[in-house]
Design a protein around this motif. Sequence first.
Motif, PDB file in Angstrom:
ATOM      1  N   ARG A 229     -18.869  30.356   3.660  1.00 55.58           N
ATOM      2  CA  ARG A 229     -19.971  31.238   3.297  1.00 55.58           C
ATOM      3  C   ARG A 229     -20.413  30.847   1.898  1.00 55.58           C
ATOM      4  O   ARG A 229     -19.589  30.655   1.013  1.00 55.58           O
ATOM      5  CB  ARG A 229     -19.482  32.675   3.312  1.00 55.58           C
ATOM      6  CG  ARG A 229     -20.569  33.646   2.952  1.00 55.58           C
ATOM      7  CD  ARG A 229     -20.135  35.067   3.319  1.00 55.58           C
ATOM      8  NE  ARG A 229     -21.268  35.912   3.228  1.00 55.58           N
ATOM      9  CZ  ARG A 229     -22.062  36.198   4.250  1.00 55.58           C
ATOM     10  NH1 ARG A 229     -21.825  35.713   5.422  1.00 55.58           N
ATOM     11  NH2 ARG A 229     -23.093  36.996   4.090  1.00 55.58           N
ATOM     12  N   PRO A 230     -21.717  30.734   1.693  1.00 60.23           N
ATOM     13  CA  PRO A 230     -22.160  30.381   0.346  1.00 60.23           C
ATOM     14  C   PRO A 230     -21.693  31.425  -0.660  1.00 60.23           C
ATOM     15  O   PRO A 230     -21.742  32.614  -0.386  1.00 60.23           O
ATOM     16  CB  PRO A 230     -23.692  30.375   0.462  1.00 60.23           C
ATOM     17  CG  PRO A 230     -24.021  31.079   1.721  1.00 60.23           C
ATOM     18  CD  PRO A 230     -22.803  31.017   2.601  1.00 60.23           C
ATOM     19  N   THR A 231     -21.242  30.972  -1.800  1.00 62.53           N
ATOM     20  CA  THR A 231     -20.675  31.894  -2.776  1.00 62.53           C
ATOM     21  C   THR A 231     -21.499  31.978  -4.052  1.00 62.53           C
ATOM     22  O   THR A 231     -20.996  32.372  -5.078  1.00 62.53           O
ATOM     23  CB  THR A 231     -19.238  31.470  -3.113  1.00 62.53           C
ATOM     24  OG1 THR A 231     -19.272  30.123  -3.594  1.00 62.53           O
ATOM     25  CG2 THR A 231     -18.329  31.575  -1.917  1.00 62.53           C
ATOM     26  N   ALA A 232     -22.752  31.615  -3.961  1.00 67.36           N
ATOM     27  CA  ALA A 232     -23.604  31.655  -5.147  1.00 67.36           C
ATOM     28  C   ALA A 232     -23.700  33.064  -5.710  1.00 67.36           C
ATOM     29  O   ALA A 232     -23.834  33.248  -6.907  1.00 67.36           O
ATOM     30  CB  ALA A 232     -24.995  31.117  -4.816  1.00 67.36           C
ATOM     31  N   GLY A 233     -23.614  34.086  -4.860  1.00 68.57           N
ATOM     32  CA  GLY A 233     -23.721  35.460  -5.301  1.00 68.57           C
ATOM     33  C   GLY A 233     -22.554  35.928  -6.138  1.00 68.57           C
ATOM     34  O   GLY A 233     -22.673  36.900  -6.868  1.00 68.57           O
ATOM     35  N   ILE A 234     -21.425  35.256  -6.048  1.00 71.23           N
ATOM     36  CA  ILE A 234     -20.254  35.661  -6.819  1.00 71.23           C
ATOM     37  C   ILE A 234     -20.555  35.614  -8.312  1.00 71.23           C
ATOM     38  O   ILE A 234     -20.125  36.475  -9.066  1.00 71.23           O
ATOM     39  CB  ILE A 234     -19.028  34.798  -6.470  1.00 71.23           C
ATOM     40  CG1 ILE A 234     -18.563  35.122  -5.064  1.00 71.23           C
ATOM     41  CG2 ILE A 234     -17.895  35.017  -7.462  1.00 71.23           C
ATOM     42  CD1 ILE A 234     -17.438  34.252  -4.560  1.00 71.23           C
ATOM     43  N   GLY A 235     -21.322  34.641  -8.729  1.00 61.53           N
ATOM     44  CA  GLY A 235     -21.677  34.518 -10.142  1.00 61.53           C
ATOM     45  C   GLY A 235     -22.496  35.680 -10.662  1.00 61.53           C
ATOM     46  O   GLY A 235     -22.546  35.932 -11.861  1.00 61.53           O
ATOM     47  N   ALA A 236     -23.136  36.399  -9.760  1.00 59.80           N
ATOM     48  CA  ALA A 236     -23.960  37.546 -10.158  1.00 59.80           C
ATOM     49  C   ALA A 236     -23.148  38.821 -10.335  1.00 59.80           C
ATOM     50  O   ALA A 236     -23.660  39.819 -10.837  1.00 59.80           O
ATOM     51  CB  ALA A 236     -25.057  37.777  -9.119  1.00 59.80           C
ATOM     52  N   LEU A 237     -21.878  38.798  -9.934  1.00 58.02           N
ATOM     53  CA  LEU A 237     -21.044  39.999 -10.035  1.00 58.02           C
ATOM     54  C   LEU A 237     -20.613  40.253 -11.472  1.00 58.02           C
ATOM     55  O   LEU A 237     -20.286  39.327 -12.209  1.00 58.02           O
ATOM     56  CB  LEU A 237     -19.802  39.865  -9.154  1.00 58.02           C
ATOM     57  CG  LEU A 237     -20.025  39.693  -7.657  1.00 58.02           C
ATOM     58  CD1 LEU A 237     -18.691  39.545  -6.944  1.00 58.02           C
ATOM     59  CD2 LEU A 237     -20.827  40.838  -7.083  1.00 58.02           C
ATOM     60  N   THR A 238     -20.557  41.526 -11.827  1.00 63.47           N
ATOM     61  CA  THR A 238     -20.045  41.905 -13.146  1.00 63.47           C
ATOM     62  C   THR A 238     -18.519  41.787 -13.122  1.00 63.47           C
ATOM     63  O   THR A 238     -17.914  41.745 -12.040  1.00 63.47           O
ATOM     64  CB  THR A 238     -20.429  43.359 -13.495  1.00 63.47           C
ATOM     65  OG1 THR A 238     -19.743  44.236 -12.591  1.00 63.47           O
ATOM     66  CG2 THR A 238     -21.929  43.577 -13.410  1.00 63.47           C
ATOM     67  N   PRO A 239     -17.873  41.771 -14.282  1.00 62.02           N
ATOM     68  CA  PRO A 239     -16.409  41.717 -14.298  1.00 62.02           C
ATOM     69  C   PRO A 239     -15.772  42.872 -13.517  1.00 62.02           C
ATOM     70  O   PRO A 239     -14.792  42.668 -12.791  1.00 62.02           O
ATOM     71  CB  PRO A 239     -16.061  41.789 -15.786  1.00 62.02           C
ATOM     72  CG  PRO A 239     -17.250  41.182 -16.468  1.00 62.02           C
ATOM     73  CD  PRO A 239     -18.431  41.628 -15.637  1.00 62.02           C
ATOM     74  N   THR A 240     -16.318  44.067 -13.640  1.00 59.60           N
ATOM     75  CA  THR A 240     -15.761  45.211 -12.904  1.00 59.60           C
ATOM     76  C   THR A 240     -15.963  45.045 -11.412  1.00 59.60           C
ATOM     77  O   THR A 240     -15.070  45.349 -10.619  1.00 59.60           O
ATOM     78  CB  THR A 240     -16.388  46.533 -13.392  1.00 59.60           C
ATOM     79  OG1 THR A 240     -16.200  46.647 -14.799  1.00 59.60           O
ATOM     80  CG2 THR A 240     -15.768  47.725 -12.701  1.00 59.60           C
ATOM     81  N   GLU A 241     -17.111  44.536 -11.000  1.00 60.36           N
ATOM     82  CA  GLU A 241     -17.360  44.307  -9.579  1.00 60.36           C
ATOM     83  C   GLU A 241     -16.384  43.275  -9.022  1.00 60.36           C
ATOM     84  O   GLU A 241     -15.902  43.411  -7.898  1.00 60.36           O
ATOM     85  CB  GLU A 241     -18.800  43.850  -9.345  1.00 60.36           C
ATOM     86  CG  GLU A 241     -19.816  44.951  -9.554  1.00 60.36           C
ATOM     87  CD  GLU A 241     -21.248  44.483  -9.571  1.00 60.36           C
ATOM     88  OE1 GLU A 241     -22.139  45.339  -9.409  1.00 60.36           O
ATOM     89  OE2 GLU A 241     -21.501  43.267  -9.758  1.00 60.36           O
ATOM     90  N   ARG A 242     -16.056  42.275  -9.811  1.00 61.52           N
ATOM     91  CA  ARG A 242     -15.071  41.277  -9.377  1.00 61.52           C
ATOM     92  C   ARG A 242     -13.696  41.922  -9.180  1.00 61.52           C
ATOM     93  O   ARG A 242     -12.998  41.630  -8.216  1.00 61.52           O
ATOM     94  CB  ARG A 242     -14.962  40.137 -10.387  1.00 61.52           C
ATOM     95  CG  ARG A 242     -16.133  39.189 -10.359  1.00 61.52           C
ATOM     96  CD  ARG A 242     -15.996  38.163 -11.491  1.00 61.52           C
ATOM     97  NE  ARG A 242     -17.096  37.251 -11.480  1.00 61.52           N
ATOM     98  CZ  ARG A 242     -17.049  36.021 -10.990  1.00 61.52           C
ATOM     99  NH1 ARG A 242     -15.923  35.550 -10.498  1.00 61.52           N
ATOM    100  NH2 ARG A 242     -18.112  35.238 -11.005  1.00 61.52           N
TER     101      ARG A 242
END
Length: 104
Positions: free
Chosen positions: A35-48
């Motif tokens: 699954r493309p993971t480009a969206g992971i970079g858009a997550l905030t530290p808390t969201e991660r």
Amino acid sequence: AHDIVQCLHALRRGQSFTSAGVTNYLFKRASGLARPTAGIGALTPTERIVLRRIGEYKTSKEIAAELGISFRTVENHRHNISVKLDVSGSHALIKFAQQNSDEI
């Protein structure tokens, strides 16, 4: 470095070259495993952090207690994560978190 040398040799012979890593990625992507993971970079530290806990099968209530935030805040994070990663469904975040744990 080995792939670069192999690529240069192939190009000199007029052939194309694709590294094993790229080939594996394309195969997995085509078969629906990656699954493309480009969206992971858009997550905030808390969201991660929340996404990691989701991948550990923790409920929103458990995550809220661990992080010292409200249940509703965790639910908001879950929603925002789903939007940013373009996933939907009851277990989509769990699957995503587990498949991409090394990037979260």
